[in-house]
Design an enzyme around this catalytic site. Structure first.
Site, PDB file in Angstrom:
ATOM      1  N   LEU A   5       0.869  -1.180   0.000  1.00 39.69           N
ATOM      2  CA  LEU A   5       0.000   0.000   0.000  1.00 39.69           C
ATOM      3  C   LEU A   5       0.902   1.226   0.000  1.00 39.69           C
ATOM      4  CD1 LEU A   5      -2.600  -0.983   2.778  1.00 39.69           C
ATOM      5  CD2 LEU A   5      -3.025  -0.887   0.319  1.00 39.69           C
ATOM      6  N   HIS A   6       1.055   1.873  -1.164  1.00 36.77           N
ATOM      7  CA  HIS A   6       1.955   3.019  -1.171  1.00 36.77           C
ATOM      8  C   HIS A   6       1.445   4.192  -1.998  1.00 36.77           C
ATOM      9  CE1 HIS A   6       2.999   0.855  -4.806  1.00 36.77           C
ATOM     10  NE2 HIS A   6       3.579   1.935  -5.282  1.00 36.77           N
ATOM     11  N   ARG A   7       0.434   3.992  -2.852  1.00 32.35           N
ATOM     12  CA  ARG A   7      -0.073   5.123  -3.638  1.00 32.35           C
ATOM     13  C   ARG A   7      -0.790   6.110  -2.709  1.00 32.35           C
ATOM     14  NH1 ARG A   7       2.326   5.778  -8.337  1.00 32.35           N
ATOM     15  NH2 ARG A   7       2.501   3.837  -9.501  1.00 32.35           N
ATOM     16  N   PRO A   8      -0.527   7.412  -2.880  1.00 28.65           N
ATOM     17  CA  PRO A   8      -1.231   8.407  -2.051  1.00 28.65           C
ATOM     18  C   PRO A   8      -2.746   8.226  -2.075  1.00 28.65           C
ATOM     19  CG  PRO A   8       0.527   9.470  -3.283  1.00 28.65           C
ATOM     20  CD  PRO A   8       0.470   8.044  -3.768  1.00 28.65           C
TER      21      PRO A   8
END
Length: 236
Positions: free
Chosen positions: A204-207
């Protein structure tokens, strides 16, 4: 001997630039690795360089974090005099981060040829900063190095000339294959009590996924339900 500057700035770039540098050096090019310092935490960067066998950068710009405008502007300001000093024949940028666009713009105005690795990828979501970066970088590049047929199709649909577009394949696969045996020999599954083929890996890393508490809560609720059926591994 051609002099080629390869630019990396953040973790997603490292595994893309390594096979490109190896291929260029095997063909006798002088390769200068410039690290912009967009990602700079030693614990999150040095381990990648060591793991992937990337030599230390020849030049480090140390631009650090900030808003999109601050970061892009700082990279441009630091890269411009370096480009004048090094006077390369070609600059190679990879991916779609702020450093990619910043160095592409400086190169396009300074005169060396510009090659964009991972050219032509499109999400068509203009709320993603990466989409703006990749489209603008392609526009000023001389060599559009597409990873997949659909990326090449995107470029043709946008009006690029066939002699600019080169379907070269996905350099991430080169890095994967170079590290595959080492990965297979790892004891990581045993360390986490997992069985091959019977667990899920979560990133989980997308803004858009993590910056809104409601969106993140919804994702975690869904992951919680999935975790009831098979173990999930979330590296954080």
């Amino acid at each position: 001997m051609p002099r080629i500057v390869c630019v990396a700035g953040a973790r997603p770039n490292y595994m893309k630039i390594k096979p490109v540098m190896d291929a260029l050096e095997s063909r006798g090019a002088e390769v200068i690795l410039v690290h912009t310092g967009q990602h700079y935490d030693p614990a999150m960067n040095d381990v990648f360089f060591a793991d992937l066998g990337i030599r230390p950068p020849d030049r480090f710009l140390g631009v650090g974090s900030g808003s999109h405008a601050e970061q892009t502007g700082r990279v441009m300001t630091a890269f411009e005099p370096l480009l004048t000093e090094l006077a390369p024949d070609i600059v190679v940028v990879v991916g779609d981060i702020n450093s990619t666009l910043a160095c592409a713009l400086v190169t396009a105005k300074a005169g060396p040829l510009l090659a964009h690795v991972e050219s032509g990828l499109r999400s068509r979501d203009w709320s993603m900063p990466e989409e703006v970066n990749r489209v603008a970088t392609d526009r000023v590049s001389d060599y559009l190095l597409a990873p997949s047929p659909d990326a090449a199709d995107n470029l043709r649909a946008e009006g690029y000339r066939d002699d600019q577009i080169h379907l070269v394949g996905n350099v991430m696969i080169d890095t994967l294959l170079a590290n595959l045996e080492r990965a297979r020999a790892s004891d990581v599954l045993a360390r986490h009590g997992l069985t091959r083929g019977e667990f899920g890996l979560v990133t989980l890393h997308r803004p858009a996924n993590v910056d809104d508490p409601e969106v993140l809560a919804g994702l975690l609720k869904a992951l919680g339900e999935i975790a009831g059926r098979l173990p999930l591994l979330l590296p954080v």
